[in-house]
Design an enzyme around this catalytic site. Structure first.
Site, mmCIF file in Angstrom:
data_model
loop_
_atom_site.group_PDB
_atom_site.id
_atom_site.type_symbol
_atom_site.label_atom_id
_atom_site.label_comp_id
_atom_site.label_asym_id
_atom_site.label_seq_id
_atom_site.Cartn_x
_atom_site.Cartn_y
_atom_site.Cartn_z
ATOM 1 N N HIS A 1 -9.041 -3.601 -2.355
ATOM 2 C CA HIS A 1 -8.165 -2.674 -1.594
ATOM 3 C C HIS A 1 -8.680 -1.117 -1.583
ATOM 4 O O HIS A 1 -8.625 -0.483 -0.629
ATOM 5 C CB HIS A 1 -6.951 -2.941 -2.368
ATOM 6 C CG HIS A 1 -5.649 -2.101 -1.525
ATOM 7 N ND1 HIS A 1 -4.686 -2.731 -1.167
ATOM 8 C CD2 HIS A 1 -5.478 -0.922 -1.405
ATOM 9 C CE1 HIS A 1 -3.800 -1.991 -0.355
ATOM 10 N NE2 HIS A 1 -4.259 -0.943 -0.834
ATOM 11 N N GLU A 2 -9.120 -0.496 -2.640
ATOM 12 C CA GLU A 2 -9.080 0.653 -2.856
ATOM 13 C C GLU A 2 -10.570 1.238 -2.187
ATOM 14 O O GLU A 2 -10.502 2.232 -1.544
ATOM 15 C CB GLU A 2 -9.189 1.334 -4.444
ATOM 16 C CG GLU A 2 -7.710 0.980 -5.075
ATOM 17 C CD GLU A 2 -6.853 1.791 -4.176
ATOM 18 O OE1 GLU A 2 -6.729 2.889 -3.637
ATOM 19 O OE2 GLU A 2 -5.630 1.160 -4.281
ATOM 20 N N CYS B 1 0.879 -1.151 0.010
ATOM 21 C CA CYS B 1 -0.022 0.096 0.013
ATOM 22 C C CYS B 1 1.049 1.323 -0.042
ATOM 23 O O CYS B 1 1.923 1.305 0.611
ATOM 24 C CB CYS B 1 -0.759 0.259 1.167
ATOM 25 S SG CYS B 1 -2.026 1.644 1.261
#
Length: 214
Positions: free
Chosen positions: A168-169, A126
């Site tokens: 994830h986003e 990340c």
């Protein structure tokens, strides 16, 4: 770098960010903006400012470099994210991870739900947690709903690596970091990743570090 004035109206906050030159500063883990649920986008930025902000997110994502970037990662608590993945990887990795190219996309007010029960575990990193990666078990296929930057409805199924990116986003917009879902025994520095765990799948890491893959 501290997030610019969280209490400021969002349009003013974005204007302040865009007043600088080059890529936007990326907020690091520990900043509260990464742990707050982002505000739904409902016209807080006019169309011209939204377009400028989206372009700044794109430039920042490319410069990092990364394959996705959410608005909270530049200190803006709005449900907006961008993704793009040219997937410049060897065929072995492409097949093992289901990593296929994704064009530039803007996700506005996205949410996802699992399609089926299959899960896959791979190392993730990340931009807001630089220098580290860990294995995260995620849904292998998801249905993403929301809008694009023009207000058009999005309702699409993603699988493989693109499914991982959108999960994830979107998680960022709910105040979640990948570490919240990670197998912490897999946590590895960038150096360890390069020297030990660059294989297409984390099977060897799982055996050596003592964790279970889905």
């Amino acid at each position: 770098m501290a997030t610019p004035r969280h209490h400021a109206p969002l349009a003013g906050l974005v204007e302040e960010l865009l007043a600088g030159e080059g890529p936007l500063p990326i907020v690091a883990a520990g900043d509260p903006v990464l742990r707050a649920e982002s505000e739904r986008f409902e016209g807080q930025l006019d169309s011209a400012l939204l377009a400028r902000f989206v372009e700044a997110l794109r430039i920042t994502m490319h410069a990092a470099p990364g394959v996705g970037l959410a608005a909270p990662q530049v200190g803006v608590p709005l449900r907006i994210a961008v993704i793009e993945d040219p997937a410049p990887v060897p065929d072995e990795i492409r097949v093992a991870r289901g990593r296929v190219p994704q064009p530039f996309r803007v996700l506005v007010n996205p949410s996802y739900e699992a399609v089926g029960t299959a899960r896959a575990g791979f190392f993730e990193g990340c931009l807001s947690v630089p220098g580290w990666q860990a294995v995260v078990a995620r849904h292998a296929e998801v249905r993403l709903t929301g809008e694009d930057e023009h207000g058009r409805a999005v309702d699409e199924v993603f699988s493989g690596w693109p499914a991982r990116i959108v999960q994830h986003e979107t998680d960022h917009l709910d105040g979640l970091l990948y570490l919240d879902r990670a197998e912490l025994r897999s946590l590895s520095s960038g150096q360890a990743m390069a020297e030990r765990w660059a294989q297409p799948t984390p099977a060897e890491a799982a055996e050596s570090l003592g964790f279970t893959l889905p």
